[in-house]
Design an enzyme around this catalytic site. Structure first.
Site, PDB file in Angstrom:
ATOM      1  CB  THR A  90      -1.717   5.518  -1.919  1.00  0.00           C
ATOM      2  OG1 THR A  90      -1.776   4.106  -1.799  1.00  0.00           O
ATOM      3  CG2 THR A  90      -2.838   6.120  -1.119  1.00  0.00           C
ATOM      4  CB  THR A  91       1.027   2.553  -5.571  1.00  0.00           C
ATOM      5  OG1 THR A  91       0.732   1.902  -4.344  1.00  0.00           O
ATOM      6  CG2 THR A  91       2.402   2.172  -6.032  1.00  0.00           C
TER       7      THR A  91
ATOM      8  CG  ASP B  38      -1.765   1.204   1.349  1.00  0.00           C
ATOM      9  OD1 ASP B  38      -2.382   1.563   0.335  1.00  0.00           O
ATOM     10  OD2 ASP B  38      -1.812   1.827   2.420  1.00  0.00           O
TER      11      ASP B  38
ATOM     12  CG  ASP C  49      -6.482   0.738  -0.129  1.00  0.00           C
ATOM     13  OD1 ASP C  49      -6.478   1.485   0.864  1.00  0.00           O
ATOM     14  OD2 ASP C  49      -5.487   0.557  -0.836  1.00  0.00           O
TER      15      ASP C  49
END
Length: 535
Positions: A102-103, A69, A400
């Site tokens: 987020t990545t 994550d 998520d």
């Protein structure tokens, strides 16, 4: 700096030795900043997509975290460089606002910086680059709106929501159970959602984990699970149709709070004191019994004597329940939290159809399930797993998925995943560059190239030849004018993400592009870096 006087009274100034500051200016400063941003993006690049790698991070006190994550990796990394800290905050803001992607947002920002570096070397002014990026991000933003599709779902037809959550979970460590976990996440969100107001309060979803059992044993409990057991081993383990008194006052006789000491020098005095305490305590128990409580949940503890008396008076009790859990129990059972015994009344009791204690395996681990509550809007996802790290990572993955389901309820537009949205935007931005006169068109073209970084990384992480794969998909987009073609990471045999059911939320994708562009603009505008010397 200090002021001093000599023996004749004349003032003179003493300058302390100034810190030897290092300073970078102009292009050197920008290149150093870009290098810092790129290095952070490079770390996360390999953990993008369903075949992405995980990172193992060890904290100074020896705790190990294994995760892919993006926000968690950057949060736990010890970052010194100020520009790298901006990247950490970038992923954090994507996490706060959207919860997923987020990545991708950091990889996107890294590739924008990489493209900007080439433009700066050609002598284009950073402000013109920033302006070009801003125009391109608007074009991409509007293009995403055009290629998005509305997803109709209802409380009975949850399949579209489940499919989108499965896309999120497929890049996580829990991907082998993604179907089951996606269904749990969607059902949990729908249980607490207000579909008319399009509002979801994720605080009502509690995620608990217990080591032991396998990932498939993860379950959704319509009620609350508390990691406590009954305070006395002989209290009943199952209470049906429970009336719960939720207390924040201790179940003990009051301790003298004064500084005086009580001298007890005879047996009679001691017995009088003990009798007094017991009477006081009996009154407390009686008050609970009078209002009809069949279970007491208390924020504080009570001593062994109190415990013994409660057991004798047939009043099951749970002690040391945390404040947040207490609030959730109150919401779920429709009860009120009572701060003083004098305020106890029948209306303030919470109601639950079943309260049971469940033990796990051969250990003495027990948990309390409060089910069939008066208000079923508080739910718990109970995760099982082989080790603590697996449970922690599953919690992050489910967070998520819950956020994605929430975003779809707020705005039910989706775009297709697998890099298809980025490729489609890249083609649209490339085409729009020709309509702009002036230097900005170079920056707009660079933005289009930067958008290709996500599909390239997906192909690379899946072991496919990145450039060949991207070229094939891009030509397919142009020939068939089909914005659903992406990278076939799982080797299913089709590039059409519509057939593969790979979906992402529109607001998540748009947010990624806007946030990444904002941060890159900020980094490009820095042309002077003054840092104190290293000691």
């Amino acid at each position: 700096m200090a002021l001093a006087f000599d023996e004749f009274g004349r003032p003179f100034i003493i300058l302390r030795e100034q810190e030897k500051k290092s300073r970078l200016q102009g292009l050197d400063a920008q290149k150093a900043n870009i290098a810092a941003g790129k290095s952070v993006a490079r770390i996360l690049r390999t953990s993008l997509g369903p075949k992405g790698m995980d990172k193992m991070l060890q904290s100074p006190d020896g705790d190990v975290t294994i995760t892919n994550d993006g926000a968690t990796i950057l949060e736990l990394m010890d970052v010194d460089n100020q520009i790298a800290k901006l990247m950490v905050e970038l992923s954090r803001s994507q996490d706060y606002d959207i919860g997923d992607g987020t990545t991708g947002v950091v990889v996107m920002a890294g590739s924008l910086l990489e493209q900007a570096e080439k433009l700066l070397e050609r002598g284009i002014h950073p402000i013109r680059v920033a302006e070009g990026y801003e125009m391109a991000s608007r074009i991409a933003f509007d293009h995403l709106e055009r290629i998005s599709t509305k997803f109709e779902f209802s409380a009975t037809d949850i399949e579209p929501l489940v499919q989108t959550c499965m896309t999120t979970l497929s890049s996580k460590i829990v991907s082998r159970c993604k179907r089951a976990l996606a269904e749990i996440a969607v059902k949990a969100v729908l249980a607490v959602a207000d579909l008319e107001r399009k509002d979801v309060n994720l605080d009502l979803i509690k995620v608990e984990g217990k080591v032991g059992g396998k990932l498939e044993d993860t379950e959704l409990v319509h009620g609350i699970i508390v990691d406590k057991d009954m305070s006395h081993p002989q209290m009943p383990k199952r209470i049906e149709d429970a009336h719960i008194a939720i207390l924040t006052c201790p179940f003990e006789p009051p301790k003298p709070k004064t500084k005086h000491k009580v001298d007890i020098d005879t047996v009679e005095k001691f017995q009088t004191l003990r009798g007094q305490e017991q009477k006081y305590f009996d009154e407390m128990v009686q008050k609970c019994k009078d209002v009809g409580a069949t279970l007491v949940i208390c924020q504080w503890g009570f001593d062994d004597e109190a415990n013994h008396l409660l057991m004798h008076r047939n009043l099951p009790a749970v002690r040391w329940v945390g404040g947040v859990e207490l609030e959730l129990i109150a919401i779920a059972t429709g009860g009120r939290i009572v701060p003083r015994f004098q305020e106890l009344s029948t209306e303030k009791l919470g109601k639950a159809g079943l309260v049971r204690e469940k033990s796990f395996g051969t250990t003495k681990d027990r948990m309390l399930y409060i089910e069939k509550c008066a208000n079923s809007r508080a739910v718990t996802i109970f995760i099982r797993g082989g080790n603590k790290m697996m449970i922690e990572e599953t919690k992050r993955s489910l967070h998520d998925a819950l956020c994605v389901a929430r975003n779809l309820i707020i705005n039910n537009s989706i775009v297709y995943g697998g890099g298809s949205a980025e490729i489609s935007c890249s083609i649209a931005v490339e085409a729009a560059a020709d309509r702009h006169a002036g230097v900005e068109q170079y920056a707009i073209r660079s933005f289009a190239d930067a958008l290709d970084a996500i599909p390239l990384a997906l192909a690379e992480n899946s072991g496919l030849p990145p450039i060949d794969t991207l070229t094939v998909v891009k030509s397919q987009h142009v020939k068939e004018s089909n914005p659903h073609c992406g990278i076939d990471c799982n080797d299913v045999g089709t590039n059409d993400m519509k057939e593969q059911n790979v979906f992402e939320t529109l607001i998540g994708k748009q947010q990624q592009i806007l946030l990444a562009t904002q941060v890159v603009k900020m980094i490009l505008k820095i042309d002077d870096v003054i840092t104190p010397s290293e000691y």
